[in-house]
Design an enzyme around this catalytic site. Structure first.
Site, PDB file in Angstrom:
ATOM      1  N   HIS A 134       2.972  -2.325  -4.904  1.00 49.84           N
ATOM      2  CA  HIS A 134       2.992  -0.964  -4.331  1.00 49.84           C
ATOM      3  C   HIS A 134       3.328  -0.925  -2.840  1.00 49.84           C
ATOM      4  CE1 HIS A 134       1.515   0.707  -8.022  1.00 49.84           C
ATOM      5  NE2 HIS A 134       0.341   0.100  -7.957  1.00 49.84           N
TER       6      HIS A 134
HETATM    7 ZN    ZN Z   1      -1.722  -1.698 -11.775  1.00 45.31          ZN
END
Ligand code: ZN
Length: 340
Positions: A119
């Site tokens: 992320h």
């Molecule tokens: Zn995840």
């Protein structure tokens, strides 16, 4: 991968390591346990801005100052903590150490269970992720002129890796995940397909909540092997977050160790150099059994039946139909948006 006694190793990985040791996985002739190295700043800068790296270094020394603009907030998913820079260099370096061995031809596949921090963005920490080791690995491989297929089977969309390669056809990113309608980070829809030369090289399969093994496996088989074969990569990079498991407390997919073994066997079957890493996974029993199974598959070893889920969820009746229809739509949209 990390050694058993490393203090920075997240606790959930101890269970994986202990289980693999107990079943003799590390005693197999083709298993090698590597010491991690630190990633170099130049390697981190392949994906992250110097300003962001400087902020992480400052937060690492003085975590009580204000870093919210960099995604580091004591009230968020990714709080600053003392030593975070060095810990993150080691987490990333463990992936790169494995990559080094794979590139040198000494290993067919490497696995860093502590990595897969997919992320993190160029200028922003996100979702527990500080430095995006899968993107850094993909970038460094691409810089060598290699075509990279990145496949992400974490329950969450691999948004940071997608963003890093959104405008290039040298790195194909495929993410199978629970739809952003019901799960962080809220992205990963089929129409996020890349731009410019990268159009069609970002592929997203946004699965409905409660997708079970049958639907998951059908979606995986319809998308991943055909697109990887069409792309003809020089190297495979996989993010194998195991938070898609039905017992995971943070997500809503209903995938078991059986569907996961199927997916990882497909990765092995692509028969290209392979850099694998972990990712999310928050049910400790599922993490230990799941990644142990996947490690055995990487080694080409038999998988003891007792490691598997005994009674995985399987929908019937109207729920079956609803899940199958929704996953079919996700597959159709993903394939329609993919490169030709
Ligand atoms: Zn995840």
């Amino acid at each position: 991968m990390y050694s058993a006694d490393h203090p920075l190793k997240p606790r959930r990985l101890i269970g994986v390591h202990d289980l693999l040791r107990r079943i003799g996985a590390f005693d197999r002739p083709n298993a090698v346990v590597l010491e991690p190295r630190d990633a170099a700043i130049a390697e981190i800068e392949r994906i992250h801005s110097p300003e962001y790296i400087r902020a992480v270094q400052e937060a690492s020394v003085d975590p009580d100052l204000e870093y919210a603009r960099w995604g580091l907030s004591p009230y968020g998913d990714t709080p600053p903590f003392a030593g975070m820079h060095d810990a993150s260099l080691l987490t990333t370096g463990a992936t790169l150490r494995g990559m080094d061995e794979v590139l040198a031809g000494r290993l067919r596949v490497s696995f860093n269970g502590a990595g897969g921090l997919h992320h993190a963005m160029r200028d922003r920490a996100s979702g527990f992720c500080i430095y995006n080791d899968p993107a850094i690995a993909c970038g460094l491989l691409a810089d060598r002129g290699l075509k990279v297929a990145y496949v992400d089977i974490d329950a969450h969309h691999g948004d940071g890796v997608q963003a890093a390669f959104y405008d290039t056809d040298q790195v194909l990113t495929i993410s199978l995940h629970e739809t952003g309608r019901s799960l962080f980070p809220g992205t990963g829809f089929a129409d996020e397909r890349g731009i410019g030369r990268g159009a069609g090289y970002s592929v997203n399969v946004a699965l409905p909540p409660y997708t079970d093994d049958r639907a998951y496996t059908a979606a995986f088989d319809a998308v991943v092997p055909p697109l990887v074969a069409r792309f003809r990569p020089d190297v495979l990079v996989t993010q194998q977050g195991i938070d898609s498991h039905y017992s995971d407390p943070l997500t809503h997919l209903q995938v078991s160790t059986h569907a996961r073994e199927h997916a990882v066997r497909a990765f092995r079957g692509f028969d290209v150099p392979w850099v694998a890493m972990g990712g999310g996974g928050y049910d400790l029993d599922a993490v230990a059994r799941g990644w142990s199974i996947e490690y055995l598959v990487m080694l080409g070893a038999a998988v003891p039946a007792e490691l598997h889920d005994a009674d995985p969820p399987a929908w019937t009746g109207d729920e079956r139909d609803a899940i199958d229809v929704a996953t079919d739509v996700a597959v159709r949209d993903a394939l329609a948006a993919a490169f030709r």
